[in-house]
Design an enzyme around this catalytic site. Structure first.
Site, mmCIF file in Angstrom:
data_model
loop_
_atom_site.group_PDB
_atom_site.id
_atom_site.type_symbol
_atom_site.label_atom_id
_atom_site.label_comp_id
_atom_site.label_asym_id
_atom_site.label_seq_id
_atom_site.Cartn_x
_atom_site.Cartn_y
_atom_site.Cartn_z
ATOM 1 N N PHE A 245 0.834 -1.153 -0.010
ATOM 2 C CA PHE A 245 0.028 0.011 -0.002
ATOM 3 C C PHE A 245 0.784 1.147 -0.053
ATOM 4 C CE2 PHE A 245 -2.182 -3.370 2.599
ATOM 5 C CZ PHE A 245 -2.875 -3.942 1.655
ATOM 6 N N GLY A 516 1.707 0.171 -12.054
ATOM 7 C CA GLY A 516 2.439 -1.326 -12.135
ATOM 8 C C GLY A 516 1.899 -2.123 -13.308
ATOM 9 N N LYS A 640 -12.455 -10.116 -11.870
ATOM 10 C CA LYS A 640 -12.366 -10.490 -10.767
ATOM 11 C C LYS A 640 -11.227 -9.727 -9.742
ATOM 12 C CE LYS A 640 -12.114 -14.617 -8.272
ATOM 13 N NZ LYS A 640 -11.970 -16.348 -8.245
ATOM 14 N N GLN A 645 -9.460 -5.255 -6.174
ATOM 15 C CA GLN A 645 -8.656 -3.843 -5.944
ATOM 16 C C GLN A 645 -9.620 -2.998 -5.695
ATOM 17 O OE1 GLN A 645 -5.401 -4.231 -5.398
ATOM 18 N NE2 GLN A 645 -4.612 -3.559 -7.470
ATOM 19 N N VAL A 710 -6.199 0.059 -11.151
ATOM 20 C CA VAL A 710 -7.327 0.326 -10.590
ATOM 21 C C VAL A 710 -6.898 0.105 -9.111
ATOM 22 C CG1 VAL A 710 -8.862 -1.065 -12.104
ATOM 23 C CG2 VAL A 710 -7.300 -2.456 -10.746
ATOM 24 N N GLU A 712 -5.831 2.364 -6.911
ATOM 25 C CA GLU A 712 -5.993 3.511 -5.884
ATOM 26 C C GLU A 712 -7.282 4.194 -6.251
ATOM 27 O OE1 GLU A 712 -1.645 4.793 -4.830
ATOM 28 O OE2 GLU A 712 -1.591 4.361 -6.989
HETATM 29 MO MO1 MOS Z 1 1.207 3.423 -4.120
HETATM 30 S S1 MOS Z 1 1.031 4.418 -2.446
HETATM 31 O O1 MOS Z 1 1.860 4.838 -5.122
HETATM 32 O O2 MOS Z 1 2.672 2.552 -3.590
#
Ligand code: MOS
Length: 745
Positions: A245, A516, A640, A645, A710, A712
């Site tokens: 996180f 990512g 899923k 997320q 997805v 955040e």
């Molecule tokens: Mo995310 S809080 O940018 O690792």
């Protein structure tokens, strides 16, 4: 063969996780292993005047006690740069145990290495340290008069202030004004897996670190600089990561400390942070206050937005989470001013925490918008639509794709928004006051700055392996990459394996900023397409192939078979081609070059949040009954995973709204609730009926697979929807998070 992208594929690592077989960095078997325990400063400001390690050194099983006197100096602390850049990325520019100065409570002051973790832990308690203390600043209120406007924040990525138009004039002339100040408690990430590093020096003086990180390459490059070694001397492996996180987005001290300790004792060293140390070793969301002033016409159209933030940072870095970034472009507002103010204090440098900046900044804006709706007598949903901007209000560029309106429309249907009686306190069920609220969600689409690479290899049995350095920290990225590669190669997912989690694999930026999957996914897509095309070219150029002489552009791959697009009966499999040509495998290294940052589009992810709460009329207890979140994240790779997320994000928003707060004890300069017993996060009993949906929007600008991320966006706006629902239920606006019952009494 139906496409793998979009399918609800179970996690490829799921069975290993549920059987307890996934290898986390503190579980990797290593022979001759010893254990390091960090001892932390008990004061928040001052210096060490004496340190007696005699008893600890004599304790059973102890191999070494390291302090600033014998640790050795680090070669170079790299500058603070978000790990998204793909370069070295220390969490702060201060490295501990270099001298006797204490900058913050919990700063590492000693390391004990022993044959068992219990013996190391015990010996740590035998170290006698005397401090000379100086007054510490650990709360914003202690030093507001020392606030300054930093030149740049967020690791240098963003300016400390920005503006457009004439905000003062527009506010003065506004028919309606809302002016509100919001306070935010500090928050900590609390992943289930604590940060851990296992450092092993081998016989050719190469260091392997098994680390729990979002970015194996970032750890490699950062530790290389700290130790003064070339990157080729360091390999970082992250088999599985148990949540992060943002706490593992930057590189904190423990991997380098483990490496230094291992070199000192000449044996592999494992260093696992304790739960309590997680509160002082990996950054946090900083204590902050935001003032939002909106000017509007009587019909609710916004004419001006002023957004100021003041927050506490460390004594060495200008860190503020970018709370103003998304709020600045959420609505059409011709006059804008955003300013960050910082106060230096005795704390570790704060850091990214899930939806860093957006979770707080959009909370402030969306609560102020709710107040504006009430003032002008317009439905909150209608107010958002009335102020919707077709273009990025900052640059004037069109959105690469939006979806905000579609998300609200869908959310309103799912939630039943349109039946709402707008009067606060109008609904009561016995003891419970019932209210509903909504908020917009915005999160920027962050792009890596550097090229992203992946490797793909196909064997003559028709199976393929695709590799990139990215680690799996819970998002399901290995599963999604299997799907992306399978579609690009024209193979069923069962015949594709994705391998990641090592700095020896092709470089991928740290998986941060919800980027990512898009970063590695784009690299995997480009690479797998290149491999497919190379095999097609081989087939059409081979006079033994049924495809010989065909136009490569008219060949496609279905279920591992290369066929003519208009004559699917003509073709051969990858396996046929490779066997016939006596080729064991074919491999390509591919590169995706991210688009330039100023590509002429505003790129943001949008969503809509709605919540229903019940507030106990006498006790002030808030229970969230329902949440609906609808998001437009571009294309959805795996429904899923994406829904998990997004739902997780929404529950983070619930925690932010009602539960999460780290309490500083200013007399000691230490966190008073540094444990999972005292730091409250939502559990299943707090989790209401959560409905998640997505609106897929085509986006050809962001990346070749059209995804926006997805990770955040689900957090953003969730807390505001809950706070606005609390107001609707009770008629009371609470300006301080979390909304605990005493604030409602
Ligand atoms: Mo995310 S809080 O940018 O690792």
């Amino acid at each position: 063969m139906s496409p793998a992208i979009g399918a609800t594929l179970n996690r490829v690592d799921g069975r290993y996780k549920v059987r307890g077989e996934s290898r986390y960095s503190a579980e990797v078997p290593v022979t001759n292993l010893v254990h390091a325990v960090v001892v932390n400063a008990k004061v928040a400001s001052g210096r060490i005047t004496s340190i007696d390690t005699g008893a600890a050194e004599q304790a059973t099983g102890v191999l070494a006690v390291l302090t600033h006197r014998n640790l050795g100096r680090v070669a170079n602390v790299p500058r603070l740069l978000p790990s998204l850049a793909g370069l070295a990325a220390p969490g702060q520019t201060f490295f501990p145990m270099q001298d006797e100065t204490i900058h913050y409570g919990g700063q590492p002051v000693a390391i004990v290495v022993a044959d068992t973790i219990e013996r190391a832990d015990h010996a740590g308690t035998l170290i006698r340290i005397e401090y000379e203390t100086t007054p510490a600043t650990t709360l914003l209120d202690q030093a507001r008069d020392r606030a300054y406007v930093p030149e740049r924040i967020f690791g240098g990525l963003l300016p400390g202030q920005s503006s457009r138009g004439d905000v003062a004039k527009a506010l003065a002339e506004a028919e309606v004004r809302v002016d509100a100040t919001y306070r935010f408690a500090p928050n900590h990430h609390n992943p289930i897996e604590m940060s851990a590093s296992t450092a092993v020096w081998d016989d050719v003086d190469r260091l392997t670190i098994y680390d729990s990180t979002q970015g194996p390459n970032a750890v490699q490059l950062t530790v290389a600089e700290l130790l003064g070694l070339p990157p080729i001397s360091i390999r970082v492996v992250s088999h599985a990561v148990g949540g992060s996180f943002g706490s593992k987005a930057m590189v904190w001290h423990h991997p380098a400390l483990a490496a230094l300790a291992a070199r000192h004792v000449g044996r592999p060293v494992r260093l696992v942070l304790t739960r309590e140390q997680m509160f002082t070793s990996c950054g946090h969301r900083e204590e902050q206050e935001q003032r939002v002033t909106i000017g509007a016409h009587a019909d609710g159209r916004i004419t001006a937005l002023r957004h100021h933030k003041i927050s506490l940072t460390s004594s060495f870095d200008d860190w503020a989470e970018p709370s103003l970034q998304s709020a600045a472009v959420a609505y059409l507002n011709p006059n804008y001013e955003g300013i960050y103010h910082l106060v230096r204090g005795n704390t570790i440098t704060p850091t990214f925490m899930r939806a860093p900046g957006e979770a707080s900044g959009m909370f402030a804006l969306e609560c102020a918008m709710d107040e504006l709706a009430e003032r002008v007598g317009i439905d909150p949903l209608e107010l958002r639509m009335r102020n919707y901007s077709d273009t990025d209000p900052e640059s004037g560029n069109p959105w690469s794709s939006s979806g905000l309106r579609e998300c609200f429309q869908r959310a309103a249907e799912l939630f039943g928004w349109h039946d709402r009686d707008p009067r606060p306190g109008s609904r009561r069920e016995g003891q419970w006051l019932i209210g509903t609220g909504l908020a917009s969600a915005l999160y920027p689409v962050t792009q890596p700055v550097n090229p992203q690479r992946a490797k793909a290899r196909i064997y003559n049995d028709g199976t393929a392996v695709v590799e990139a350095g990215v680690s799996e920290f819970g998002t399901g990225v290995f599963t999604a990459m299997t799907q992306v590669a399978a579609d690009a190669l024209g193979l069923p997912v069962e015949r594709v394996r994705f391998v990641g989690g090592s700095s020896d694999l092709p470089n991928i930026t740290a998986a941060v900023g919800s980027a990512g999957t898009s970063a590695v996914g784009s690299a995997v897509h480009v690479t797998a397409c290149e491999l497919r095309d190379q095999l097609i070219r081989r087939a059409v150029g081979d006079d033994h192939s049924p495809l010989h002489g065909a136009d490569p552009a008219r060949v496609e791959v279905r279920d591992g078979k290369m066929v003519l697009s208009d004559r699917p009966d003509v073709g051969e499999t990858y396996s046929d081609l490779l066997h016939r040509t006596m080729t064991p495998d074919v491999e390509v290294l591919g590169t995706w070059n991210p688009p330039p940052q100023d590509a002429g589009y505003g790129i943001h992810t949008f969503g809509a949040q709605m919540a229903e709460v019940a507030v106990d009329a006498d006790l002030g207890v808030v229970r969230v009954r329902r949440m609906v979140g609808v998001f437009a994240p571009g294309r959805v790779l795996n429904r899923k995973l994406a829904h998990s997320q997004l739902m997780g994000g929404m529950l983070w928003g619930l925690g932010q709204a009602l539960l999460e707060a780290t309490r500083m004890d200013p007399r000691l300069g230490r966190w008073a609730n540094a444990s999972l017993a005292d730091y409250l996060v939502p559990v299943n009993a707090d989790a209401p009926d959560v409905v998640v949906d997505t609106v897929e929007m085509r986006d050809d600008v962001v990346n070749p697979i059209g995804i926006k991320g997805v990770g955040e966006i689900g957090v953003v706006g969730a807390a505001a929807a809950i706070a606005n629902a609390v107001h609707h239920a009770t008629g009371r606006r609470i300006y301080e998070l979390p909304i605990t019952l005493e604030k409602l009494l």
